[in-house]
Design a protein around this motif. Structure first.
Motif, PDB file in Angstrom:
ATOM      1  N   THR A  64       4.876  -1.096  -0.648  1.00  0.00           N
ATOM      2  CA  THR A  64       4.337  -1.088   0.708  1.00  0.00           C
ATOM      3  C   THR A  64       2.825  -1.030   0.643  1.00  0.00           C
ATOM      4  N   ALA A  65       2.158  -1.764   1.509  1.00  0.00           N
ATOM      5  CA  ALA A  65       0.702  -1.796   1.505  1.00  0.00           C
ATOM      6  C   ALA A  65       0.120  -0.434   1.874  1.00  0.00           C
ATOM      7  N   SER A  66      -1.018  -0.119   1.294  1.00  0.00           N
ATOM      8  CA  SER A  66      -1.713   1.136   1.578  1.00  0.00           C
ATOM      9  C   SER A  66      -2.571   0.989   2.831  1.00  0.00           C
ATOM     10  N   HIS A  67      -3.135   2.103   3.292  1.00  0.00           N
ATOM     11  CA  HIS A  67      -3.948   2.081   4.511  1.00  0.00           C
ATOM     12  C   HIS A  67      -5.239   1.281   4.333  1.00  0.00           C
ATOM     13  N   ASP A  68      -5.748   1.167   3.100  1.00  0.00           N
ATOM     14  CA  ASP A  68      -6.981   0.407   2.887  1.00  0.00           C
ATOM     15  C   ASP A  68      -6.698  -1.017   2.397  1.00  0.00           C
ATOM     16  N   PHE A  69      -5.478  -1.454   2.528  1.00  0.00           N
ATOM     17  CA  PHE A  69      -5.075  -2.785   2.058  1.00  0.00           C
ATOM     18  C   PHE A  69      -5.712  -3.872   2.926  1.00  0.00           C
ATOM     19  N   TYR A  70      -6.187  -4.930   2.275  1.00  0.00           N
ATOM     20  CA  TYR A  70      -6.694  -6.114   2.958  1.00  0.00           C
ATOM     21  C   TYR A  70      -6.153  -7.323   2.204  1.00  0.00           C
ATOM     22  N   SER A  71      -5.321  -8.102   2.843  1.00  0.00           N
ATOM     23  CA  SER A  71      -4.545  -9.131   2.155  1.00  0.00           C
ATOM     24  C   SER A  71      -5.425 -10.139   1.413  1.00  0.00           C
ATOM     25  N   THR A  72      -6.454 -10.669   2.069  1.00  0.00           N
ATOM     26  CA  THR A  72      -7.268 -11.704   1.437  1.00  0.00           C
ATOM     27  C   THR A  72      -7.942 -11.173   0.175  1.00  0.00           C
ATOM     28  N   ARG A  73      -8.443  -9.958   0.243  1.00  0.00           N
ATOM     29  CA  ARG A  73      -9.054  -9.336  -0.945  1.00  0.00           C
ATOM     30  C   ARG A  73      -8.000  -9.084  -2.022  1.00  0.00           C
ATOM     31  N   ALA A  74      -6.827  -8.576  -1.623  1.00  0.00           N
ATOM     32  CA  ALA A  74      -5.791  -8.228  -2.595  1.00  0.00           C
ATOM     33  C   ALA A  74      -5.301  -9.455  -3.356  1.00  0.00           C
ATOM     34  N   TYR A  75      -5.055 -10.547  -2.654  1.00  0.00           N
ATOM     35  CA  TYR A  75      -4.573 -11.751  -3.332  1.00  0.00           C
ATOM     36  C   TYR A  75      -5.612 -12.269  -4.319  1.00  0.00           C
ATOM     37  N   THR A  76      -6.860 -12.234  -3.920  1.00  0.00           N
ATOM     38  CA  THR A  76      -7.936 -12.712  -4.785  1.00  0.00           C
ATOM     39  C   THR A  76      -8.028 -11.860  -6.046  1.00  0.00           C
ATOM     40  N   GLU A  77      -8.034 -10.561  -5.881  1.00  0.00           N
ATOM     41  CA  GLU A  77      -8.147  -9.670  -7.036  1.00  0.00           C
ATOM     42  C   GLU A  77      -6.949  -9.803  -7.961  1.00  0.00           C
ATOM     43  N   LYS A  78      -5.760  -9.943  -7.392  1.00  0.00           N
ATOM     44  CA  LYS A  78      -4.571 -10.110  -8.213  1.00  0.00           C
ATOM     45  C   LYS A  78      -4.651 -11.385  -9.047  1.00  0.00           C
ATOM     46  N   MET A  79      -5.079 -12.477  -8.428  1.00  0.00           N
ATOM     47  CA  MET A  79      -5.113 -13.735  -9.161  1.00  0.00           C
ATOM     48  C   MET A  79      -6.111 -13.683 -10.312  1.00  0.00           C
ATOM     49  N   ILE A  80      -7.279 -13.126 -10.066  1.00  0.00           N
ATOM     50  CA  ILE A  80      -8.260 -12.999 -11.150  1.00  0.00           C
ATOM     51  C   ILE A  80      -7.715 -12.082 -12.248  1.00  0.00           C
ATOM     52  N   GLU A  81      -7.062 -10.997 -11.854  1.00  0.00           N
ATOM     53  CA  GLU A  81      -6.458 -10.071 -12.818  1.00  0.00           C
ATOM     54  C   GLU A  81      -5.416 -10.775 -13.678  1.00  0.00           C
ATOM     55  N   TYR A  82      -4.574 -11.605 -13.067  1.00  0.00           N
ATOM     56  CA  TYR A  82      -3.521 -12.304 -13.803  1.00  0.00           C
ATOM     57  C   TYR A  82      -4.110 -13.266 -14.835  1.00  0.00           C
ATOM     58  N   ILE A  83      -5.054 -14.077 -14.402  1.00  0.00           N
ATOM     59  CA  ILE A  83      -5.650 -15.060 -15.318  1.00  0.00           C
ATOM     60  C   ILE A  83      -6.327 -14.348 -16.487  1.00  0.00           C
ATOM     61  N   GLU A  84      -7.050 -13.282 -16.181  1.00  0.00           N
ATOM     62  CA  GLU A  84      -7.769 -12.560 -17.225  1.00  0.00           C
ATOM     63  C   GLU A  84      -6.807 -11.874 -18.201  1.00  0.00           C
TER      64      GLU A  84
END
Length: 527
Positions: A175-195
């Protein structure tokens, strides 16, 4: 005297296979990017479009799940299992094309690229199966973080089921947290995965499938503040401004008039002062969502440049369908939930505990110059912005006019990866053949159109139908009820589909209906 022994030449290293990055906006209209006529600053996406190859006639399905099923199957959504969305009619119950999820009669794009040696990643919207068995990991993604709802952006609240904003992180429900922001989260996840997997030296397929600017319109306060007052002149004035910019950019004919407001919708001047303030605020939030999407795309592009992979990455951007003009927060069952949960006061609009849509008049702006919106077979529902950036094409700043469709992406990506569809069997189960065609010959400038016989593309969802063949298009709008009939348009001189030629061109209509019957038969539509 013996000749000196010759050292055998060192074999040339095989060419590197490209990474593939597919970036998708959600409900983004044709005119919402700067490169397509918008006033919203989108410099990162504009740079990809202006330095890449634009696909001037690119089509999706009428809504998100059908589109995604075609991406991952390479065939029409009915064959892939998503001939329906949001509930079945009685005649669809139990039928193979109407399960509402990506079925196992298809070989998934992610599976095929994974088998070909690619690392496969998805961050954002999946919408092809809610269970673990039908989720992205089960269909070939090594790493996945996906929305199960797709209808929330800030914090933990959403309208489905228990009111929480739920995601699948790999195979785990979170479940998303109170400070969750979808556009930021997807971006960070994708960079994390590639790295995380970069040291392996494998190419990657990354589907960065943002849920912005899908409803509800929500964005961080500081992003909304950048657009304060920018839409006070209203949607009618903005429509004319975007149309003028599209003409100046050479995107549409100089004499294009666009499409009128939907029947019953008020002119801006007819609104009260309070109504105008609310409407302007909605568009401020929507613009912030589009701007934030672009900013975060820029972070991914900067990362690829920093690791030396930008030029070796085939980047494609599209929307998943046309702009959404509904007002679901005013209708059941969403209305009752919104009344209990949310603060839709003017001062709070756009925050995580507000829940609104921007409505049909701003959506008309987003769809310019096309008519109608998401869910229809008209251009405004299925004709989307699309462009490719890939340095080895050597075609920077060009465009192609041949008709392309989302089901063409699977064969395009497989050709890039140097692999092929397995044919009639995959991992011991029978699968259907691909219906799409590779776009690479057209992108390279080798052919004008990727399609041959039959040279048409078609759509159907909930009784909304459409066929395009060359410059000609037929549309059936089931919302017209007993008055519904086939309408015929010549897109060469009527891109806004305002001049119905069905009565004056009966022979042409008959030719187009042959394509419809072929589409209906090939894809096993019911009825």
């Amino acid at each position: 005297m013996a000749a000196p022994e010759q050292t055998p030449p060192t074999p040339a290293a095989p060419p590197r296979r490209p990474n593939i990055l597919y970036i998708a906006g959600d409900d983004l209209g044709f005119s919402d990017l700067g490169a397509y006529g918008s006033e919203i600053p989108t410099p990162n996406l504009d740079a990809l479009a202006n330095n890449g190859v634009r696909l001037k006639n690119f089509y999706t399905g009428p809504a998100c799940s059908p589109t995604r099923s075609m991406i991952f199957s390479g065939m029409d959504s009915h064959l892939a299992g998503v001939g329906v969305m949001g509930g079945s009619r009685p005649e669809h119950k139990g039928q193979p094309g109407y399960q509402g999820r990506l079925n196992f009669h298809v070989a998934s794009l992610a599976d095929l690229l994974k088998d070909a040696g690619y690392n496969t990643y998805i961050a954002g919207k999946w919408h092809l199966g809610w269970s673990e068995e039908t989720g992205p990991v089960a269909r070939g993604f090594r790493r996945a973080f996906v929305s199960l709802d797709g209808a929330a952006h800030l914090g933990p609240f959403s309208w489905n089921d228990d009111g929480t904003n739920r995601y699948r992180d790999g195979t785990q429900l979170v479940t998303a947290s109170h400070d969750f922001y979808s556009t930021r989260a997807y971006t960070e996840k994708m960079i994390e995965y590639i790295e995380a997997d970069r040291a392996e030296g494998k190419p990657f397929f990354a589907f960065l499938t943002y849920t912005a600017p899908h409803w509800p319109v929500q964005a961080p306060d500081e992003a909304i503040a950048r657009f304060k007052g920018k839409y006070d002149a209203g949607y009618d004035a903005l429509y004319e401004q975007r149309l003028a910019r599209q003409k100046a950019l050479g995107l549409i004919p100089a004499d294009a008039k666009g499409a009128p407001r939907a029947e019953g919708q008020p002119a801006w001047e007819e609104l009260t002062g309070e109504e105008r303030r609310i409407e302007a605020r909605k568009m401020e939030v929507y613009a912030a969502m589009v701007s934030e999407l672009d900013i975060h795309v820029g972070k991914v592009l900067d990362y690829l440049k920093s690791i030396g992979e930008f030029d070796n990455t085939f980047i494609i951007f599209t929307s998943d369908n046309g702009a959404e003009g509904g007002r679901r927060e005013t209708m059941s069952p969403l209305k009752e939930w919104v009344e209990k949960c949310c603060d839709n006061s003017l001062e709070n609009l756009g925050r995580g505990d507000s829940y609104i849509m921007y409505g049909p008049n701003w959506a008309r702006v987003s769809a310019a110059p096309f008519s109608h919106l998401k869910g229809s077979g008209y251009e405004g529902g299925v004709h989307v912005p699309a462009f490719v950036h890939y340095a080895p094409l050597g075609r920077a700043g060009t465009s192609v006019a041949g008709v392309g469709a989302v089901m063409d992406l699977l064969p395009t990506f497989l050709e890039l990866a140097g692999t092929a569809h397995p044919g009639s069997t995959y991992k011991g189960r029978p699968v259907l053949p691909v219906a799409g065609v590779s776009l690479l010959p057209m992108l390279r400038g080798e052919v004008d159109s990727p399609r041959r016989d039959p040279d048409y593309v078609g759509w159907e969802l909930g009784g909304q139908r459409g066929i395009r063949a060359g410059d000609w298009k037929i549309v059936w709008d089931s919302r017209e009820g007993d008055q519904a009939r086939w309408r015929l348009f010549n897109l060469a001189n009527d891109i806004s589909e305002q001049n119905d030629l069905a009565e004056s061109e009966p022979d042409r209509l008959a030719e187009m209906l042959v394509f419809w019957e072929d589409y209906h038969m090939r894809n096993h539509l019911i009825p």
